[in-house]
Design an enzyme around this catalytic site. Structure first.
Site, PDB file in Angstrom:
ATOM      1  N   ASP A   1       0.845  -1.196   0.000  1.00 18.30           N
ATOM      2  CA  ASP A   1       0.000   0.000   0.000  1.00 18.30           C
ATOM      3  C   ASP A   1       0.881   1.246   0.000  1.00 18.30           C
ATOM      4  O   ASP A   1       1.851   1.327   0.751  1.00 18.30           O
ATOM      5  CB  ASP A   1      -0.916  -0.004   1.235  1.00 18.30           C
TER       6      ASP A   1
ATOM      7  N   HIS B   1      -3.537  14.093   0.710  1.00 18.06           N
ATOM      8  CA  HIS B   1      -3.686  13.244   1.904  1.00 18.06           C
ATOM      9  C   HIS B   1      -2.436  13.278   2.777  1.00 18.06           C
ATOM     10  O   HIS B   1      -2.527  13.386   4.009  1.00 18.06           O
ATOM     11  CB  HIS B   1      -4.000  11.800   1.500  1.00 18.06           C
TER      12      HIS B   1
ATOM     13  N   ARG C   1       1.268  15.639  13.034  1.00 14.84           N
ATOM     14  CA  ARG C   1       2.524  16.286  13.457  1.00 14.84           C
ATOM     15  C   ARG C   1       2.381  17.798  13.351  1.00 14.84           C
ATOM     16  O   ARG C   1       3.093  18.450  12.576  1.00 14.84           O
ATOM     17  CB  ARG C   1       3.692  15.796  12.592  1.00 14.84           C
TER      18      ARG C   1
ATOM     19  N   GLU D   1      -9.711   4.121   4.326  1.00 14.21           N
ATOM     20  CA  GLU D   1      -9.070   4.977   3.338  1.00 14.21           C
ATOM     21  C   GLU D   1      -9.630   4.598   1.977  1.00 14.21           C
ATOM     22  O   GLU D   1      -9.680   3.413   1.631  1.00 14.21           O
ATOM     23  CB  GLU D   1      -7.545   4.805   3.390  1.00 14.21           C
TER      24      GLU D   1
ATOM     25  N   GLU E   1      -9.323   4.140  -1.759  1.00 11.05           N
ATOM     26  CA  GLU E   1      -8.170   3.939  -2.643  1.00 11.05           C
ATOM     27  C   GLU E   1      -8.584   3.155  -3.895  1.00 11.05           C
ATOM     28  O   GLU E   1      -9.650   2.550  -3.943  1.00 11.05           O
ATOM     29  CB  GLU E   1      -7.076   3.127  -1.919  1.00 11.05           C
TER      30      GLU E   1
ATOM     31  N   ASP F   1      -9.025   0.560   2.596  1.00  9.33           N
ATOM     32  CA  ASP F   1      -7.933   0.241   3.511  1.00  9.33           C
ATOM     33  C   ASP F   1      -8.410   0.552   4.931  1.00  9.33           C
ATOM     34  O   ASP F   1      -8.337   1.693   5.401  1.00  9.33           O
ATOM     35  CB  ASP F   1      -6.703   1.073   3.126  1.00  9.33           C
TER      36      ASP F   1
ATOM     37  N   ARG G   1      -6.710   4.045  13.724  1.00  7.24           N
ATOM     38  CA  ARG G   1      -5.792   5.177  13.880  1.00  7.24           C
ATOM     39  C   ARG G   1      -5.100   5.211  15.237  1.00  7.24           C
ATOM     40  O   ARG G   1      -3.961   5.702  15.339  1.00  7.24           O
ATOM     41  CB  ARG G   1      -6.550   6.490  13.672  1.00  7.24           C
TER      42      ARG G   1
ATOM     43  N   GLN H   1      -2.408   2.592  15.073  1.00  4.19           N
ATOM     44  CA  GLN H   1      -1.404   3.078  14.122  1.00  4.19           C
ATOM     45  C   GLN H   1      -0.490   4.133  14.755  1.00  4.19           C
ATOM     46  O   GLN H   1       0.733   4.106  14.584  1.00  4.19           O
ATOM     47  CB  GLN H   1      -2.112   3.644  12.890  1.00  4.19           C
TER      48      GLN H   1
ATOM     49  N   TYR I   1       3.512   2.932  14.715  1.00  4.72           N
ATOM     50  CA  TYR I   1       4.106   3.128  13.389  1.00  4.72           C
ATOM     51  C   TYR I   1       5.519   3.684  13.379  1.00  4.72           C
ATOM     52  O   TYR I   1       6.174   3.652  12.338  1.00  4.72           O
ATOM     53  CB  TYR I   1       3.182   3.973  12.511  1.00  4.72           C
TER      54      TYR I   1
ATOM     55  N   LYS J   1      -3.416  -1.984  10.234  1.00  2.00           N
ATOM     56  CA  LYS J   1      -3.921  -2.112   8.872  1.00  2.00           C
ATOM     57  C   LYS J   1      -4.146  -3.567   8.479  1.00  2.00           C
ATOM     58  O   LYS J   1      -4.867  -3.836   7.520  1.00  2.00           O
ATOM     59  CB  LYS J   1      -2.899  -1.530   7.884  1.00  2.00           C
TER      60      LYS J   1
ATOM     61  N   THR K   1      -8.490  -5.671   4.452  1.00  2.90           N
ATOM     62  CA  THR K   1      -8.504  -4.754   3.311  1.00  2.90           C
ATOM     63  C   THR K   1      -9.579  -5.290   2.380  1.00  2.90           C
ATOM     64  O   THR K   1      -9.591  -6.488   2.077  1.00  2.90           O
ATOM     65  CB  THR K   1      -7.148  -4.757   2.571  1.00  2.90           C
TER      66      THR K   1
ATOM     67  N   THR L   1      -4.523   6.668   0.124  1.00  2.00           N
ATOM     68  CA  THR L   1      -5.767   7.422   0.233  1.00  2.00           C
ATOM     69  C   THR L   1      -5.853   8.483  -0.856  1.00  2.00           C
ATOM     70  O   THR L   1      -4.912   9.242  -1.068  1.00  2.00           O
ATOM     71  CB  THR L   1      -5.836   8.127   1.596  1.00  2.00           C
TER      72      THR L   1
ATOM     73  N   GLU M   1      -9.382  12.659   8.055  1.00  2.00           N
ATOM     74  CA  GLU M   1      -9.387  14.002   7.475  1.00  2.00           C
ATOM     75  C   GLU M   1     -10.762  14.657   7.621  1.00  2.00           C
ATOM     76  O   GLU M   1     -10.860  15.838   7.958  1.00  2.00           O
ATOM     77  CB  GLU M   1      -8.998  13.928   5.990  1.00  2.00           C
TER      78      GLU M   1
HETATM   79 MN    MN Z   1      -3.821   3.129   2.746  1.00  2.00          MN
END
Ligand code: MN
Length: 392
Positions: A101, A108, A117, A174, A176, A208, A212, A215, A219, A228, A232, A319, A333
């Protein structure tokens, strides 16, 4: 309608207890390909044996199909090989080899950077130089309509708190596209940007599923893992690239110019418009054409170290999103990480997905004779997490 403008998507279907086999959707019916074309490669419960034959065979099958539709449509010969789509069960169309992915939408990646961040540069220094990606889990790719159970995982409720193991409270999707590799490549060789259509058979719509909270904790520094890998979802129909000839558009400009191994002679993207619905309410309309890295560049990048491609490899584009809320391709988002819930027309509010929510993504692309062709849909319902202390 001119048969040449049918999208002719390939999938795997079964009727009753019959064994699954390859079919092509024609309007609201499915055409049994083994019976129509007399080729046993289609009497198989996945597209892989057909995909492995390569692009000349894909074109020949399409031409034979268009010929059969042209003559059979007049004589009625096709009727006995057409099954109403409501009478069939649709299966995962491919045996997924590897699943990768990407993270290739500038919109995005910028939105995610600002959300996760704040106060730092939205993009990491590598982002404009290569299509950032991670290896996913092929064995948990499921077909449209498969319920998805809310995952358990380890996460923190705030920056200061200790981690705990609990059902995800920030379940997201997400929006996609996924691209399906048909023809593989040899280990130690590379596939160039210009060779994309020699290897990739077609595209699917892809959800996807993303936790969160899990993640955010896991991550650093190696990327998404268990946040993830639980599911899927892909659409049951694979749209051949040949059906998207009228959808080709000039891709988004890239600055700086990519290195030569990521540069093609005639770059293109696709004018594919998607619609994201939550519980039947339209919440956004992401557009694929503006993606920064193209599917051909993603493919070239995957092999740029000599890693081979295999029939059935699937790669998600990342995404698909936009600079404003009209085209946001994730709830992270749409609700700014849950801080600004969205109001639904029925009075409900959402930060992230709740149990029993149903997500549906559909898409269209320009047709050769004008208008737009429907590219099908991908959907999933959220099941509650298992009760008790973990999965038990
Ligand atoms: Mn994705």
């Amino acid at each position: 309608m001119n048969p040449a403008s049918f999208p002719l998507p390939f999938g795997v279907f079964s009727v009753g207890a019959d064994r699954p086999r390859v079919g092509v959707a024609i309007g609201d019916r499915v055409l049994d390909l083994a019976a129509t074309l007399g080729d046993p490669v289609f009497d198989h419960p996945s597209l892989n044996p057909f995909l492995a034959r390569g692009p000349a065979a894909w074109s020949a099958a399409r031409a034979a199909l268009l010929g059969a539709l042209d003559t059979g449509g007049h004589t009625g010969d096709l009727e006995r090989h057409l099954v109403p789509i409501d009478d069939v069960r649709l299966h995962l169309p491919i045996e997924v080899a590897d699943f990768v992915d990407f993270f290739s939408s500038l919109e995005h990646a910028s939105n995610a950077g600002r959300i996760l961040r704040p106060g730092q540069a939205a993009l990491k220094p590598n982002w404009r130089h290569l299509p950032v990606g991670y290896h996913g889990r092929a064995g948990t790719v499921v077909v449209d309509g498969t319920p998805v159970r809310r995952p358990w995982g380890q996460y923190k409720d705030g920056p200061a708190g200790p981690p705990h193991y609990a059902p995800s409270a920030k379940l997201d999707i997400e929006v996609e596209l996924g691209f399906v590799v048909g023809a593989g490549s040899e280990p130690g060789t590379t596939v160039t940007v210009d060779e994309f259509e020699q290897h990739v058979f077609g595209t699917v719509l892809l959800l996807d599923w993303s936790a969160r909270d899990i993640q955010a904790w896991e991550y650093e520094p190696l990327g998404p893992f268990l946040s993830k890998s639980f599911a899927t979802t892909i659409s049951p129909w694979v749209i051949p690239l040949e059906s998207l000839a009228a959808a080709k558009v000039v891709p988004a400009p890239q600055d700086p110019a990519p290195l030569s191994h990521l540069t093609g002679t005639a770059p293109f993207s696709y004018d594919i418009r998607l619609e994201l619905r939550l519980n039947d309410h339209l919440v956004s309309t992401p557009g694929f054409a503006s993606m920064y890295w193209t599917p051909a560049q993603q493919l070239a990048h995957m092999t740029s170290n000599g890693a081979c491609l295999r029939t059935g490899d699937l790669y998600g584009t990342g995404t698909i999103s936009s600079w404003d809320a009209s085209g946001y391709g994730s709830f992270m988002e749409l609700t700014w990480n849950g801080e600004v819930p969205i109001d639904l027309p029925d009075g409900d509010r959402r930060g992230f997905l709740q149990d029993d929510d149903v997500v549906v993504v559909s898409a269209t692309a320009p047709a050769p004779d004008g208008g737009r062709i429907a590219l099908g849909r991908v959907s999933g319902r959220v099941l509650p997490a298992t009760s008790g202390a973990g999965l038990g």
